[in-house]
Design a protein around this motif. Structure first.
Motif, short mmCIF file in Angstrom:
data_model
loop_
_atom_site.label_atom_id
_atom_site.label_comp_id
_atom_site.label_asym_id
_atom_site.label_seq_id
_atom_site.Cartn_x
_atom_site.Cartn_y
_atom_site.Cartn_z
N ARG A 101 -1.19 32.52 2.61
CA ARG A 101 -1.97 32.26 3.83
C ARG A 101 -3.29 31.58 3.50
N ASN B 10 -2.63 27.99 2.94
CA ASN B 10 -2.36 27.30 4.21
C ASN B 10 -3.66 27.04 4.97
N THR C 114 -5.36 24.20 3.35
CA THR C 114 -4.70 22.93 3.69
C THR C 114 -5.12 22.44 5.07
N GLU D 86 3.54 19.52 5.37
CA GLU D 86 3.79 19.65 6.80
C GLU D 86 5.28 19.56 7.11
N ASN E 263 6.47 23.07 6.53
CA ASN E 263 5.62 24.12 7.12
C ASN E 263 4.82 24.89 6.08
N GLY E 264 4.50 24.24 4.96
CA GLY E 264 3.60 24.82 3.98
C GLY E 264 4.14 26.04 3.26
N GLU F 163 4.13 32.55 4.50
CA GLU F 163 3.31 33.76 4.49
C GLU F 163 4.12 35.03 4.70
N GLY G 290 4.13 29.69 8.54
CA GLY G 290 3.37 28.79 7.68
C GLY G 290 2.29 28.03 8.41
N LEU G 291 2.17 26.73 8.10
CA LEU G 291 1.09 25.91 8.64
C LEU G 291 1.09 25.86 10.16
N GLN H 158 -0.41 28.88 11.72
CA GLN H 158 -1.85 28.97 11.51
C GLN H 158 -2.62 28.02 12.40
#
Length: 284
Positions: A76, A79, A82, A194, A197-198, A201, A267-268, A271
């Protein structure tokens, strides 16, 4: 091909002396055309003070992204880093990995569309780590003789990788392999992060969230380049994290590999929701 604009994301947790040594080495890079984001997994006041002191003398942009301490949540933190980054190429570095002076320039040379770079590390002994931090040794300035003496004395686990740099050829792996997957030293295009989706988590505890990322990128068509003999960092000694979840996390990666999974469960994208971003603070 577009220019490589690097954002260096450094993860940390309650180890301000090591973080300071790492960031000082980043300030001394031969190429300062990049930015630094400290991705903080819930450190306390001492780390915040150390980052503020580093920001006061930083020769390049340096920001601090912090999240509440709820156990090991490096995925996390990365992310969040990022999402705070402005570059189109992300280099991940751990806050106990001291880079050599050409670290950024080497990652920039190895950056290639459709590829990630899995970097390499040299392990320092507990005694060498303590000397380095207590005496504020500049590992970038170790002479050839000192490197050899440290290796002979057991303070380094390898040395040849520090003495020579190999060209960018025969580095690409045509298949997924677990070997040398280290998110403590990894370069990847932001667009590719991307695409998958990174970092995911949903992995619990320490272990293999980095292998999961590399596997999903591979399933999405992103090849892997070996950064050995080009991107070595000095990994400062620390006690190992609890690895209670390592076996189950590895099994999950194998399952996802068999299923040709590409997308992070959490993931990204998750977030980027306003409520989620509110939990991660960008410290001025």
């Amino acid at each position: 091909m577009s220019a490589v604009n690097i954002s260096l994301i450094i993860t940390t947790y309650n180890r301000p002396d090591a973080l300071t040594a790492v960031v000082d080495a980043c300030f001394a890079q031969s190429d300062l055309g990049y930015e630094i984001i400290i991705a903080d997994d819930g450190s306390g006041h001492n780390t915040r003070q150390a980052v503020a002191a580093l920001q006061a003398r930083a020769p390049l942009p340096l920001r601090h992204v912090w999240q509440e301490d709820k156990g090991f949540r490096a995925a996390r933190a990365r992310n969040l880093g990022t999402l705070a980054a402005k570059g189109n190429y992300i280099v991940f570095l751990d806050g106990d990995c001291v880079p050599q002076r050409n670290f950024i320039s080497q990652h920039k040379k190895l950056a290639q569309r459709g590829h990630l770079v899995s970097g390499s590390r040299v392990l320092l002994s507990e005694a060498a780590t303590r000397r380095t931090l207590d005496q504020h040794l500049d590992l970038q300035r170790l002479s050839l003789g000192e490197k050899l003496r440290w290796r002979i004395g057991g303070d380094l686990n390898k040395v040849v990788q520090l003495l020579m740099t190999l060209p960018d050829w025969l580095r690409t792996s045509k298949r997924f392999t677990w070997r040398r997957i280290k998110s403590c030293n990894m370069g990847v295009w932001r667009a590719d992060l991307e695409l998958v989706n990174g970092f995911d988590e949903s992995f619990l505890g320490w272990g293999h969230e980095d292998a999961d990322l590399v596997m999903r990128l591979y399933n999405a068509g992103v090849m892997r380049k070996d950064g050995a003999f080009a991107t070595e960092v000095f990994h400062l000694w620390h006690r190992e994290n609890a690895r209670d979840q390592a076996r189950s996390n590895r099994a999950l990666v194998l399952q996802r590999a068999a299923e040709r999974c590409t997308w992070a469960v959490r993931g990204l994208r998750e977030q980027q929701e306003p409520a989620a971003l509110a939990a991660g603070q960008i410290v001025p």
